[in-house]
Scaffold this motif. Sequence first.
Motif, PDB file in Angstrom:
ATOM      1  N   ILE A  73       0.925  -1.434  -0.162  1.00 42.26           N
ATOM      2  CA  ILE A  73       0.000   0.089  -0.136  1.00 42.26           C
ATOM      3  C   ILE A  73       0.841   1.097  -0.203  1.00 42.26           C
ATOM      4  O   ILE A  73       1.786   1.609   0.610  1.00 42.26           O
ATOM      5  CB  ILE A  73      -1.444  -0.096   0.739  1.00 42.26           C
ATOM      6  N   SER A  74       0.787   2.117  -1.157  1.00 43.25           N
ATOM      7  CA  SER A  74       1.409   3.512  -1.316  1.00 43.25           C
ATOM      8  C   SER A  74       0.723   4.890  -0.948  1.00 43.25           C
ATOM      9  O   SER A  74      -0.575   3.871  -1.597  1.00 43.25           O
ATOM     10  CB  SER A  74       2.307   2.988  -2.375  1.00 43.25           C
ATOM     11  N   ASP A  75       0.760   5.361  -0.772  1.00 47.00           N
ATOM     12  CA  ASP A  75       0.450   6.895  -1.507  1.00 47.00           C
ATOM     13  C   ASP A  75       0.253   7.082  -2.902  1.00 47.00           C
ATOM     14  O   ASP A  75      -0.413   6.965  -4.001  1.00 47.00           O
ATOM     15  CB  ASP A  75       1.079   8.333  -0.498  1.00 47.00           C
ATOM     16  N   GLU A 105      -2.920   1.840  -4.643  1.00 44.60           N
ATOM     17  CA  GLU A 105      -2.007   3.465  -3.927  1.00 44.60           C
ATOM     18  C   GLU A 105      -3.699   4.146  -3.729  1.00 44.60           C
ATOM     19  O   GLU A 105      -4.474   4.332  -4.250  1.00 44.60           O
ATOM     20  CB  GLU A 105      -2.256   3.676  -5.159  1.00 44.60           C
ATOM     21  N   SER A 106      -3.445   4.746  -2.544  1.00 43.95           N
ATOM     22  CA  SER A 106      -4.115   5.717  -2.168  1.00 43.95           C
ATOM     23  C   SER A 106      -3.899   7.063  -2.026  1.00 43.95           C
ATOM     24  O   SER A 106      -5.379   7.836  -2.607  1.00 43.95           O
ATOM     25  CB  SER A 106      -3.666   5.694  -0.394  1.00 43.95           C
ATOM     26  N   ARG A 110      -6.851   9.129   2.612  1.00 42.42           N
ATOM     27  CA  ARG A 110      -7.107   8.437   3.908  1.00 42.42           C
ATOM     28  C   ARG A 110      -8.166   8.064   3.653  1.00 42.42           C
ATOM     29  O   ARG A 110      -7.964   6.870   4.157  1.00 42.42           O
ATOM     30  CB  ARG A 110      -6.373   9.629   5.104  1.00 42.42           C
ATOM     31  N   GLU A 113      -7.238   4.569   1.185  1.00 45.58           N
ATOM     32  CA  GLU A 113      -6.016   4.222   2.307  1.00 45.58           C
ATOM     33  C   GLU A 113      -6.786   3.065   3.159  1.00 45.58           C
ATOM     34  O   GLU A 113      -6.836   2.080   2.811  1.00 45.58           O
ATOM     35  CB  GLU A 113      -5.115   4.664   3.293  1.00 45.58           C
ATOM     36  N   ARG A 114      -8.054   3.343   4.205  1.00 44.56           N
ATOM     37  CA  ARG A 114      -8.422   2.547   4.979  1.00 44.56           C
ATOM     38  C   ARG A 114      -9.382   1.434   3.951  1.00 44.56           C
ATOM     39  O   ARG A 114      -9.202   0.197   4.077  1.00 44.56           O
ATOM     40  CB  ARG A 114      -9.601   3.332   5.979  1.00 44.56           C
ATOM     41  N   LEU A 116      -8.026   0.751   1.236  1.00 40.94           N
ATOM     42  CA  LEU A 116      -7.448  -1.018   0.345  1.00 40.94           C
ATOM     43  C   LEU A 116      -6.302  -1.577   1.277  1.00 40.94           C
ATOM     44  O   LEU A 116      -6.588  -3.291   0.988  1.00 40.94           O
ATOM     45  CB  LEU A 116      -6.467   0.431   0.060  1.00 40.94           C
ATOM     46  N   ILE A 117      -6.409  -0.820   2.672  1.00 43.00           N
ATOM     47  CA  ILE A 117      -6.116  -1.844   3.946  1.00 43.00           C
ATOM     48  C   ILE A 117      -7.581  -3.133   4.786  1.00 43.00           C
ATOM     49  O   ILE A 117      -6.895  -3.958   4.527  1.00 43.00           O
ATOM     50  CB  ILE A 117      -5.911  -1.608   5.354  1.00 43.00           C
ATOM     51  N   TYR A 130       4.359  -1.079   3.493  1.00 42.95           N
ATOM     52  CA  TYR A 130       3.455   0.607   3.885  1.00 42.95           C
ATOM     53  C   TYR A 130       4.611   1.177   2.848  1.00 42.95           C
ATOM     54  O   TYR A 130       5.505   1.631   3.707  1.00 42.95           O
ATOM     55  CB  TYR A 130       2.673   0.864   5.393  1.00 42.95           C
ATOM     56  N   THR A 132       6.335   4.437   0.544  1.00 45.45           N
ATOM     57  CA  THR A 132       5.910   6.183   0.469  1.00 45.45           C
ATOM     58  C   THR A 132       6.308   6.509  -0.495  1.00 45.45           C
ATOM     59  O   THR A 132       7.913   6.234  -1.018  1.00 45.45           O
ATOM     60  CB  THR A 132       5.492   7.257   1.601  1.00 45.45           C
TER      61      THR A 132
END
Length: 336
Positions: A73-75, A105-106, A110, A113-114, A116-117, A130, A132
Motif C-alpha cells: 500500500i502506497s500513497d 495506491e491511495s 485517507r 487508504e482505509r 485498501l487496507i 507500507y 511512501t
Amino acid sequence: MVKRRRVVLSDVAAEAGVSTTTASYILNGRADEMRIATETEERVRAAVARLGYRPNRSARSLRTRRTATVGLISDQIAGEQYGSSMLTGASLAARELDHVVVMGESGGDRELERLLIEEMVEREVDGVVYATRTARTVHLPEELQGTRCVLLNCEDPDRTLPAVVPDDEGGGRQAAAVLLEAGVEDVWVVGEDPTPEATAGPRRMWGVRAELAASGVALAGIVPCDWSVTAGFDAASRWLAAGGRAGGLVCMNDRVAMGVYQALAEAGLRVPDDVSVVSFDGSALAGWLRPVLTSVELPFTELGALAVRRLLDATDTGGTVSVPMVVRHGGSVRSR
C-alpha cells in the motif's frame, strides 16, 4: 481443441516412483524431518521439472494458513520513476520467495487508504509493505494494527516497526567527500526541504556538514529552494546575481541540479571548470545533462526487495535498516 489436464501431485509421485505423501513431504521442505533419502528427493524434483508441475496455491494456503501474497500500500509510487523501481524490487523479491504482490495506491486519500487496507486484510495477505513516495515519517494507520508490516521509504517514530530507508546521511557524506577529494572546500548546498515529515533533506544536510567538519571545513552556506528544475534555476540565478560564488555546489536532487546548470550557464560559469556540481538521485536526467552529472544514486530497487524479504522473514525483530547509496560519477566535478 482438447484442453491439457493440469499436472497434479499424484502424477509427480507416480513419475518418481514414490507415494503421494512422500512427494508432498519433499515439496513442502520436510524431507530432512521425515528422513527421506537424498536420492528419493532428487527423483521427485526431477519429476517436477519433467512434468512442469506447479503447486496448487489454494490447497497450500489451506494447509499452511498462508496465501503466498504480499500487500503493498502506497500513497503514489507506481507512476514515479523511483517508485516504480521500488515496486520492481518488491515484485522480484516476492517471486524469489514464491509470493506475488498485490498493490494499491491511495493518492494520499485517507478514506481510500482505509478501504485498501480492508481489502488486503480480507484477502488474508501474509503481510503488508507500507510505502511512501518520498522519505518521511508516518504514523501507521490504525487499521494495520495486528497485521505484519514493514515500512518502505518511511519510518514511524512511535513504533519499532521494521523499516527500510535509503542512507541519506551516508549519501550526504559521500557527496561532500567527492568535492573534498577534488580539492573543493567552499561548498554550498542548493535546496532545502521545508516539509516537517521529510527526512531526506535534513539527513543529507547532516551528512554534508559532518563530512566537511571531519576535514576541518565549514559549510559555506545554503541556497534555499524547492526541489524542482524551476525553483533550482530561480534560486541559483538570484544567488549568482547577488554576487554568490562557490567552488562546489551540492544540489538536493537532480532536478534542482538541472536548474542550477542553466543558471550557471546564463551567468557565464562553466561546469566543472568554474563550479563543481554534485547531486542526489542518480536519475536518467543526470545522464542527459552535459557534462554528465555526478549524482549519489538512490537504491530504490534494493529498498523494495529488502522490504519484502524482511516482511517474509519470521525472525526479523524490527528496527530501521538504512540501505547504502552509491556515487555515480559523471563529469561535473573538476579533477585536482
